[in-house]
Enzyme design. Structure first.
Site, short mmCIF file in Angstrom:
data_model
loop_
_atom_site.label_atom_id
_atom_site.label_comp_id
_atom_site.label_asym_id
_atom_site.label_seq_id
_atom_site.Cartn_x
_atom_site.Cartn_y
_atom_site.Cartn_z
N CYS A 1 -0.04 3.90 2.61
CA CYS A 1 0.37 3.44 3.95
C CYS A 1 1.84 3.81 4.20
O CYS A 1 2.20 4.27 5.29
CB CYS A 1 0.19 1.93 4.08
SG CYS A 1 -1.51 1.36 3.90
N CYS B 1 0.83 -1.21 0.00
CA CYS B 1 0.00 0.00 0.00
C CYS B 1 0.86 1.26 0.00
O CYS B 1 1.54 1.57 0.99
CB CYS B 1 -0.93 -0.03 1.22
SG CYS B 1 -1.81 1.51 1.53
#
Length: 231
Positions: free
Chosen positions: A156, A153
Site C-alpha cells: 500500500c 501494508c
C-alpha cells in the site's frame, strides 16, 4: 464557563459559515457550499454534509467565493496555463487576479480551474475502520480513485505516492482513501476487503469502471483513462 464555551462554539460556527461560497443560480434559492473545481463547463460544489454535486455553468448566475480571493490554477484555451486568484464568477466570466492585474476570464474559454487554499483536499481519508457511505464521497464531475489500504501494508505504501501524484497533478482526479485498520474492521467487512491494496476507479457519473488489486500503477492509469473517456 458554559458561556465562554458557547461563545467559542459560536465563533467557530460563524467562521465555517463565512468561509463558504455563495452560489446564485439563474432560478431557485441560493446555494451555500464550497466550490472545489470547475471542469467540463460545470462547478463541483461540496455541501456541509461532505457530498459533492455538480452544477452546469449555464445554470449559475453568480458565485461569490469566500474567503476571497482564493488561489486558482487555470487551464485557458486562449491564454494557456495561469496561476492567480479568483474572487467572483458572474455572467459567465471569472474575476481573475494574475501577474498582469485583474481581468475577466470568460468561462467558455476555460477547460478547468483547480482551486487552492482551503477548498478542500483532492486527497481525503474518509474512513479509519468505520463503515462509510462511499456514494457520498464520490466527486461527481471528476474521476474518483478509492484506495483501500492500511498503515501496516508495505505494498500500500508503495502504491500510495502514485495515486496521490495523480490527484495533485490532474485536477480531474480525486483520491478517497479508506484505512481498513484490520481485516475485522467494520469497513473491511462492509466492502468485503480480503486483500490490499485495492483500488477502485469511478467515472464522472459515479459508476465503477474497474478494480485493481495489488501494486499496478499501469492498470490504475488505464482505468482512469477509460473513466475519463466515459467508460
Amino acid at each position: 464557563m458554559k458561556t465562554g464555551a458557547y461563545f467559542i462554539f459560536s465563533i467557530l460556527a460563524l467562521v465555517s459559515i463565512v468561509r463558504a461560497d455563495t452560489i446564485q443560480p439563474n432560478s431557485g434559492p441560493e446555494i451555500v457550499g464550497t466550490v472545489t473545481k470547475y471542469a467540463n463547463s460545470s462547478f463541483a460544489v461540496r455541501g456541509a454534509d461532505g457530498k459533492v454535486q455538480t452544477y452546469s455553468s449555464n445554470s449559475i448566475k453568480r458565485i461569490v467565493f469566500d474567503p476571497r480571493p482564493i488561489p486558482a490554477k487555470v487551464a485557458s484555451r486562449t491564454k494557456g496555463a495561469l496561476e492567480g486568484k479568483v474572487s467572483l464568477y458572474e455572467n459567465g466570466s471569472f474575476a481573475f487576479a494574475g501577474p498582469t492585474g485583474v481581468e475577466k476570464l470568460p468561462a467558455i474559454f476555460i477547460d478547468q480551474i483547480s482551486f487552492g487554499g482551503d477548498r478542500g483536499p483532492e486527497i481525503d481519508t474518509i474512513s479509519k475502520g468505520n463503515q462509510v457511505d462511499l456514494s457520498k464521497h464520490l466527486v461527481l464531475g471528476s474521476v474518483t480513485i478509492v484506495d483501500f489500504y492500511a498503515d501496516w501494508c508495505g505494498p500500500c505504501k508503495q502504491l500510495s505516492p502514485t495515486l496521490e501524484q495523480l490527484a495533485r497533478t490532474d485536477p480531474e482526479i480525486a483520491v478517497r482513501k479508506i484505512d481498513i485498520i484490520n481485516w475485522e474492521s467494520a469497513v473491511a467487512k462492509q466492502y468485503q476487503v480480503t486483500s490490499i491494496p485495492r483500488v477502485e476507479v469511478y467515472n464522472r457519473a459515479g459508476k465503477l469502471v474497474g478494480t485493481v488489486r495489488g501494486v499496478s500503477p499501469e492498470e490504475v492509469r488505464r482505468y482512469v483513462a477509460q473513466a475519463k473517456a466515459g467508460g
